[in-house]
Write a protein that holds these residues in place. Structure first.
Motif, PDB file in Angstrom:
ATOM      1  N   GLU A  18     -21.258  -1.121 -23.674  1.00 31.75           N
ATOM      2  CA  GLU A  18     -20.915   0.314 -24.191  1.00 31.75           C
ATOM      3  C   GLU A  18     -22.052   1.820 -23.422  1.00 31.75           C
ATOM      4  O   GLU A  18     -21.838   2.385 -23.021  1.00 31.75           O
ATOM      5  N   GLU A  19     -23.253   0.878 -23.671  1.00 31.56           N
ATOM      6  CA  GLU A  19     -23.841   1.522 -23.106  1.00 31.56           C
ATOM      7  C   GLU A  19     -24.023   1.288 -21.512  1.00 31.56           C
ATOM      8  O   GLU A  19     -23.725   2.607 -20.274  1.00 31.56           O
ATOM      9  N   PHE A  20     -23.458   0.475 -20.250  1.00 32.29           N
ATOM     10  CA  PHE A  20     -22.801   0.796 -19.189  1.00 32.29           C
ATOM     11  C   PHE A  20     -22.124   1.898 -19.339  1.00 32.29           C
ATOM     12  O   PHE A  20     -21.822   2.544 -17.892  1.00 32.29           O
ATOM     13  N   TYR A  21     -21.157   2.283 -19.992  1.00 31.67           N
ATOM     14  CA  TYR A  21     -19.908   2.864 -19.952  1.00 31.67           C
ATOM     15  C   TYR A  21     -21.317   4.257 -20.289  1.00 31.67           C
ATOM     16  O   TYR A  21     -20.498   5.296 -19.048  1.00 31.67           O
ATOM     17  N   GLU A  22     -22.197   4.866 -20.902  1.00 31.42           N
ATOM     18  CA  GLU A  22     -22.063   5.605 -21.135  1.00 31.42           C
ATOM     19  C   GLU A  22     -23.416   6.560 -19.698  1.00 31.42           C
ATOM     20  O   GLU A  22     -22.900   7.037 -19.295  1.00 31.42           O
ATOM     21  N   THR A  23     -23.556   5.022 -19.129  1.00 34.75           N
ATOM     22  CA  THR A  23     -24.352   5.460 -17.461  1.00 34.75           C
ATOM     23  C   THR A  23     -24.058   5.523 -16.373  1.00 34.75           C
ATOM     24  O   THR A  23     -23.960   6.541 -15.598  1.00 34.75           O
ATOM     25  N   HIS A  24     -22.586   4.590 -16.516  1.00 34.81           N
ATOM     26  CA  HIS A  24     -21.624   4.991 -15.472  1.00 34.81           C
ATOM     27  C   HIS A  24     -20.842   5.899 -15.586  1.00 34.81           C
ATOM     28  O   HIS A  24     -20.439   6.865 -14.900  1.00 34.81           O
ATOM     29  N   TYR A  25     -20.940   6.937 -16.259  1.00 35.29           N
ATOM     30  CA  TYR A  25     -20.173   8.366 -16.436  1.00 35.29           C
ATOM     31  C   TYR A  25     -21.372   9.169 -15.864  1.00 35.29           C
ATOM     32  O   TYR A  25     -21.365  10.150 -15.104  1.00 35.29           O
ATOM     33  N   GLU A  26     -22.859   8.730 -16.123  1.00 31.01           N
ATOM     34  CA  GLU A  26     -23.811   9.708 -15.646  1.00 31.01           C
ATOM     35  C   GLU A  26     -23.957   9.564 -14.391  1.00 31.01           C
ATOM     36  O   GLU A  26     -23.861  10.376 -13.553  1.00 31.01           O
ATOM     37  N   TYR A  27     -23.282   8.430 -13.609  1.00 37.84           N
ATOM     38  CA  TYR A  27     -23.659   8.100 -12.560  1.00 37.84           C
ATOM     39  C   TYR A  27     -22.206   8.419 -11.678  1.00 37.84           C
ATOM     40  O   TYR A  27     -22.435   9.079 -10.474  1.00 37.84           O
ATOM     41  N   LYS A  28     -20.782   8.725 -12.263  1.00 37.30           N
ATOM     42  CA  LYS A  28     -20.076   9.358 -11.477  1.00 37.30           C
ATOM     43  C   LYS A  28     -20.096  10.649 -11.070  1.00 37.30           C
ATOM     44  O   LYS A  28     -19.866  11.418 -10.571  1.00 37.30           O
ATOM     45  N   ASN A  29     -20.861  11.653 -12.640  1.00 36.28           N
ATOM     46  CA  ASN A  29     -20.690  12.888 -12.419  1.00 36.28           C
ATOM     47  C   ASN A  29     -22.422  13.567 -12.569  1.00 36.28           C
ATOM     48  O   ASN A  29     -22.917  14.711 -13.116  1.00 36.28           O
ATOM     49  N   GLY A  30     -23.969  12.354 -12.285  1.00 35.54           N
ATOM     50  CA  GLY A  30     -25.067  13.193 -11.922  1.00 35.54           C
ATOM     51  C   GLY A  30     -24.801  13.969 -11.243  1.00 35.54           C
ATOM     52  O   GLY A  30     -24.392  13.703  -9.782  1.00 35.54           O
ATOM     53  N   LYS A  31     -25.898  14.416 -10.885  1.00 35.22           N
ATOM     54  CA  LYS A  31     -27.066  15.117  -9.619  1.00 35.22           C
ATOM     55  C   LYS A  31     -27.069  13.770  -8.829  1.00 35.22           C
ATOM     56  O   LYS A  31     -27.691  12.733  -9.278  1.00 35.22           O
ATOM     57  N   PRO A  32     -26.906  14.211  -7.817  1.00 30.87           N
ATOM     58  CA  PRO A  32     -26.501  13.277  -6.602  1.00 30.87           C
ATOM     59  C   PRO A  32     -27.764  12.754  -6.591  1.00 30.87           C
ATOM     60  O   PRO A  32     -28.530  11.265  -6.105  1.00 30.87           O
ATOM     61  N   ASN A  33     -29.124  13.008  -6.685  1.00 32.31           N
ATOM     62  CA  ASN A  33     -30.572  12.558  -6.522  1.00 32.31           C
ATOM     63  C   ASN A  33     -31.500  11.258  -7.967  1.00 32.31           C
ATOM     64  O   ASN A  33     -31.788  11.325  -7.468  1.00 32.31           O
ATOM     65  N   ASN A  34     -30.290  11.608  -8.472  1.00 29.33           N
ATOM     66  CA  ASN A  34     -30.504  10.663  -9.867  1.00 29.33           C
ATOM     67  C   ASN A  34     -30.024   9.290  -9.305  1.00 29.33           C
ATOM     68  O   ASN A  34     -29.622   8.227 -10.530  1.00 29.33           O
ATOM     69  N   LYS A  35     -28.975   9.215  -8.153  1.00 32.01           N
ATOM     70  CA  LYS A  35     -27.932   8.268  -8.482  1.00 32.01           C
ATOM     71  C   LYS A  35     -28.688   6.977  -7.846  1.00 32.01           C
ATOM     72  O   LYS A  35     -28.331   6.122  -9.112  1.00 32.01           O
ATOM     73  N   LYS A  36     -30.043   6.792  -7.370  1.00 34.89           N
ATOM     74  CA  LYS A  36     -30.536   5.444  -6.968  1.00 34.89           C
ATOM     75  C   LYS A  36     -31.208   5.106  -9.107  1.00 34.89           C
ATOM     76  O   LYS A  36     -30.303   3.869  -9.210  1.00 34.89           O
ATOM     77  N   TYR A  37     -31.828   6.135  -9.311  1.00 32.85           N
ATOM     78  CA  TYR A  37     -32.640   5.656 -10.990  1.00 32.85           C
ATOM     79  C   TYR A  37     -31.100   4.547 -11.287  1.00 32.85           C
ATOM     80  O   TYR A  37     -30.984   4.163 -12.211  1.00 32.85           O
ATOM     81  N   ILE A  38     -30.790   5.440 -11.759  1.00 35.63           N
ATOM     82  CA  ILE A  38     -28.796   5.144 -12.280  1.00 35.63           C
ATOM     83  C   ILE A  38     -28.174   4.237 -11.479  1.00 35.63           C
ATOM     84  O   ILE A  38     -28.065   3.582 -12.872  1.00 35.63           O
ATOM     85  N   GLU A  39     -27.875   3.722 -10.524  1.00 35.04           N
ATOM     86  CA  GLU A  39     -27.025   2.453 -10.220  1.00 35.04           C
ATOM     87  C   GLU A  39     -28.686   0.972 -10.363  1.00 35.04           C
ATOM     88  O   GLU A  39     -27.333   0.618 -10.643  1.00 35.04           O
ATOM     89  N   SER A  40     -29.796   1.616 -10.737  1.00 34.36           N
ATOM     90  CA  SER A  40     -30.849   0.774 -11.283  1.00 34.36           C
ATOM     91  C   SER A  40     -30.244   0.132 -12.290  1.00 34.36           C
ATOM     92  O   SER A  40     -30.544  -0.623 -12.658  1.00 34.36           O
TER      93      SER A  40
END
Length: 105
Positions: A18-40
């Protein structure tokens, strides 16, 4: 493993997914400068699930498919990647849920 231990594992893995799905949504739709942090964060969640599944042989044998160790390894190979986690984990959870439902107390 006792039924209560399996149910606890199921609940833990469900929360991770469930947490993965929420975070993955951020990863796909978030700001490019946050991608590394979200990927981590995604990789941390995947690592937690992988460790939980692989640290106990009995649990591992329940959630993997195959007649021998090689087939079991192949059945779970690739699951613990950002690309496959969201599609493979629901199948694993379903196998675990079915096993628990068919288990006698």
């Amino acid at each position: 493993m006792k039924k209560s231990e399996l149910e606890s594992g199921y609940n833990l893995l469900s929360k991770i997914v469930e947490e993965f799905y929420e975070t993955h949504y951020e990863y796909k739709n978030g700001k490019p400068n946050n991608k590394k942090y979200i990927e981590s964060r995604l990789n941390t969640l995947i690592g937690r699930a992988e460790n939980y599944i692989t640290e106990n042989d009995e649990f591992y044998n329940i959630v993997t498919v195959g007649k021998n160790e090689y087939e079991r390894i192949v059945s779970i190979e690739g699951t613990f990647t950002i690309r496959n986690f969201s599609s493979d984990m629901p199948e694993i959870l379903e196998r675990l849920k079915n096993f628990i439902e068919n288990l006698k107390e």
